[in-house]
Design a protein around this motif. Sequence first.
Motif, PDB file in Angstrom:
ATOM      1  N   UNK A   1       0.859  -1.185   0.000  1.00 44.52           N
ATOM      2  CA  UNK A   1       0.000   0.000   0.000  1.00 44.52           C
ATOM      3  C   UNK A   1       0.895   1.234   0.000  1.00 44.52           C
TER       4      UNK A   1
ATOM      5  N   UNK B   1       1.070   5.272   2.786  1.00 42.96           N
ATOM      6  CA  UNK B   1       0.736   5.091   4.196  1.00 42.96           C
ATOM      7  C   UNK B   1       2.018   5.286   4.998  1.00 42.96           C
ATOM      8  N   UNK B   2       2.012   6.267   5.912  1.00 41.56           N
ATOM      9  CA  UNK B   2       3.252   6.560   6.628  1.00 41.56           C
ATOM     10  C   UNK B   2       3.578   5.489   7.667  1.00 41.56           C
TER      11      UNK B   2
ATOM     12  N   UNK C   1      -3.431   9.520  11.267  1.00 42.19           N
ATOM     13  CA  UNK C   1      -3.656   8.739  10.054  1.00 42.19           C
ATOM     14  C   UNK C   1      -3.448   7.242  10.276  1.00 42.19           C
ATOM     15  N   UNK C   2      -3.988   6.481   9.346  1.00 40.12           N
ATOM     16  CA  UNK C   2      -3.660   5.061   9.259  1.00 40.12           C
ATOM     17  C   UNK C   2      -2.160   4.932   9.024  1.00 40.12           C
TER      18      UNK C   2
ATOM     19  N   UNK D   1       1.321  -0.033  10.431  1.00 40.20           N
ATOM     20  CA  UNK D   1       1.013  -1.044  11.443  1.00 40.20           C
ATOM     21  C   UNK D   1      -0.472  -1.401  11.493  1.00 40.20           C
ATOM     22  N   UNK D   2      -1.336  -0.593  10.853  1.00 45.40           N
ATOM     23  CA  UNK D   2      -2.775  -0.884  10.866  1.00 45.40           C
ATOM     24  C   UNK D   2      -3.182  -1.780   9.707  1.00 45.40           C
ATOM     25  N   UNK D   3      -2.273  -1.981   8.748  1.00 43.59           N
ATOM     26  CA  UNK D   3      -2.640  -2.677   7.521  1.00 43.59           C
ATOM     27  C   UNK D   3      -2.504  -4.179   7.667  1.00 43.59           C
ATOM     28  N   UNK D   4      -3.280  -4.893   6.853  1.00 42.53           N
ATOM     29  CA  UNK D   4      -3.126  -6.337   6.761  1.00 42.53           C
ATOM     30  C   UNK D   4      -1.685  -6.652   6.378  1.00 42.53           C
ATOM     31  N   UNK D   5      -1.083  -7.569   7.118  1.00 43.00           N
ATOM     32  CA  UNK D   5       0.287  -7.947   6.804  1.00 43.00           C
ATOM     33  C   UNK D   5       1.302  -7.278   7.701  1.00 43.00           C
ATOM     34  N   UNK D   6       0.825  -6.312   8.547  1.00 44.12           N
ATOM     35  CA  UNK D   6       1.753  -5.688   9.490  1.00 44.12           C
ATOM     36  C   UNK D   6       2.187  -6.758  10.482  1.00 44.12           C
TER      37      UNK D   6
ATOM     38  N   UNK E   1       3.876  -6.226  13.305  1.00 47.14           N
ATOM     39  CA  UNK E   1       4.051  -5.803  14.695  1.00 47.14           C
ATOM     40  C   UNK E   1       2.918  -6.356  15.541  1.00 47.14           C
ATOM     41  N   UNK E   2       3.180  -6.570  16.810  1.00 52.50           N
ATOM     42  CA  UNK E   2       2.121  -6.981  17.717  1.00 52.50           C
ATOM     43  C   UNK E   2       1.217  -5.794  17.975  1.00 52.50           C
ATOM     44  N   UNK E   3       0.021  -6.062  18.474  1.00 53.59           N
ATOM     45  CA  UNK E   3      -0.931  -4.986  18.776  1.00 53.59           C
ATOM     46  C   UNK E   3      -0.274  -3.907  19.625  1.00 53.59           C
TER      47      UNK E   3
END
Lengths: 226, 497
Positions: free
Chosen positions: B14, B17-18, B479-480, B483-488, B490-492
């Motif tokens: 994507x 997305x920063x 912004x999104x 880390x918010x995207x599918x495939x990130x 990182x843990x929550x």
Amino acid sequence: MTQRRADLTGRQPGAVLSALSVLEEVARAGPGVTARQISASLGLPRATAYRLLNLLVQDEYLVRLPDLSGFALGRKVALLAGLSVRQETEREIGAVLTPMRARIRGGVHLADLRGGNVGFLDVDEDFPLSDPDRITSDLKASAVGRLVLAERHRPANTEPAPYAVQVGVLVPGFGCCAVPIRDGAGRLVAAVALALPATRLADPPALASLLADDIRRLASVLESRP
Amino acid sequence: MRALNRAIDAPPAVDAVPATSPMAGLKWRAIGFVDVLAQAVRAIAPTAAAASTPALVVGQTGGALLLCLLLAWLLVGGVWAAIKQFTQRMRAPGSLYTFTTKGLGPHAGFAAAFALVVGYGFVAMFGLVGAGMYAQNLVSTAGVHSGGWGAAAGVALFGAVCFVVLRRGIRLSARVTLVVELVAVALMLTLLGIVLSHADAAALTRPVTAGVPSPGHLAAGTAVAMTAFVGFESAAALGRETRRPFFTIPRTMRWTVLAVGFAYLASMYIQQVGTETFGLPLADNDLAMTQLAGHSGVPWMGRLVEFGQATSLVACAIASLMALSRVLFTLGREGVLPAAVGWADPLRGTPLVALAAVIPVTVAVPLVLLGIGWTPWHTMSALLVVSAVGYLTAYTLVCAAAPAFLRRIGELTPRVGVVSSVAAAVLAVVVGVYLTVVARTQTLALWLVLALVGIGLGLYLWLRLTRRSRLAGMGLFDETTAADLLGADTLEGAGRV
């Protein structure tokens, strides 16, 4: 997902399907697809599409890109992975079992034998199991259970049993022939169980070879399940 | 589900997305529904508003209280509907001014920012002076006469309390003040119930049968009644800090507006019935509740409600400063204000410099007004008027911005467009009428408003001349991120403060 939703309740199963189709559409169109494009390609009324999109964004299945008009799949979509693969597996299993059931005039069941326990992945609706509790608990009573026992007590470096049979244990005059399904490493993972009158169980090797093709296809379907 | 499966197996790249949010530094998803509710409720200060609004509205209209309240309620509903469109789609600590910028561009956005700063800042001052005044009364009933210095000392003391609470983060204080507020509202409604039991049949029907006032009076009464609701929108400033913000924030605002509306209806109706029954004046009578309690034979309840009003005012100051500090923080991040204002305490995730800059001003302005000889009550009413003008201006702008924003992102529906546009138009009229009312009744407040408009215009011109690009860069929000995207992977919450 624990709160009750005013907009989306169990009384609106259609909304769930629409939401899934919105997710599918975002995946198909790729990141940056807009609400208007989604409503157009799915043929959904615009207000409905916007409401669904906002619901999916609320729960982070979708995210809005920084321009706020484009959407992309959110990290939570990964939680749907198991679900969609399972549905796919069930569909493919059905594609093998349905013609078998048409061909063999008798009950055709698919048993799950992973971990040395008996469970059922697909039970023939026209021939319900006679005693499901006993089949899953008493391994000596059923043909699939006997396959598990044979596997458990098989001496090393010997050929595995090509089938197992029981006749008259559960229902007098009827019996069952179970043919094993093995994974790539040769482990017993499942079995096809044919529930037939005792008279048709006289030649188990012939029954097993009759199923050879179907067993191979089922093995490859089950190989890909989670 | 084929495309979805493919995307899960190999998440698509994507662009745009920063990696980090422009609002990074503020705590991320730390608070839940109760804390957001507490923020909205205490910014409204329903105990204080329910007690004092009837007197103020009757002062404008001479009757037709309920009609004015219902109109104000409806109008606030329209404002909520407009703000909801934004809070469902973006997390913006700058709240209403960021929303306005997204719809109408940075120039209107700057106007909204200034209006919002005035709204939050002056209501915080109002809260501090009010709490200082109640504290002074409390001390004087104990026999210590402090003269004019008591209220001033109270303002400074409560200002310090606000700083300590807000610097540490808002969780615990939010819950404590929510409970206090709910107890105070319950007490007040009980008191009103007792008052009602003394009323005769003729007085009971009087508020409902009151005639319709002239359009001018109606608009003025509605404007004053609206000030009772302001603050509900401050929940929007917690966008980044709230869990499930797109779900929690719009709903919190809706329930807050509905619930306080009912409390106000009860309070207005019964205060009118009660003053009628006991032959008391209601118009501009700031002691109406206390007097009603006295006449009903429960003076101690009146004092308890007064105490509730005092705590309500401190809570209101805290909540308003919370929202104000997020607005300034965002302006700092955008470069409209010095970048230091956009600095967040890395340990607590709160906008420390913004708080440190704004709280001394919030304390100083009332001290100056008290110092030049204004009485606390006079100071309070002037501060409230200025604040209301700021709020109503920001509401007007955000209502006008909603349809423009939705059209820009291609999600405008006719219903939202009509509701927001009508609300914006009616609000513009209400602001105009309110200013004429203020000109008639509170000349000093009008001068304050005019002085602030002058300062705002001066700031705007200065920005246009020297920092044009920063003005153009307004509208930053949470912004999104990747880390918010599918495939990130990182843990929550990993990697976020």
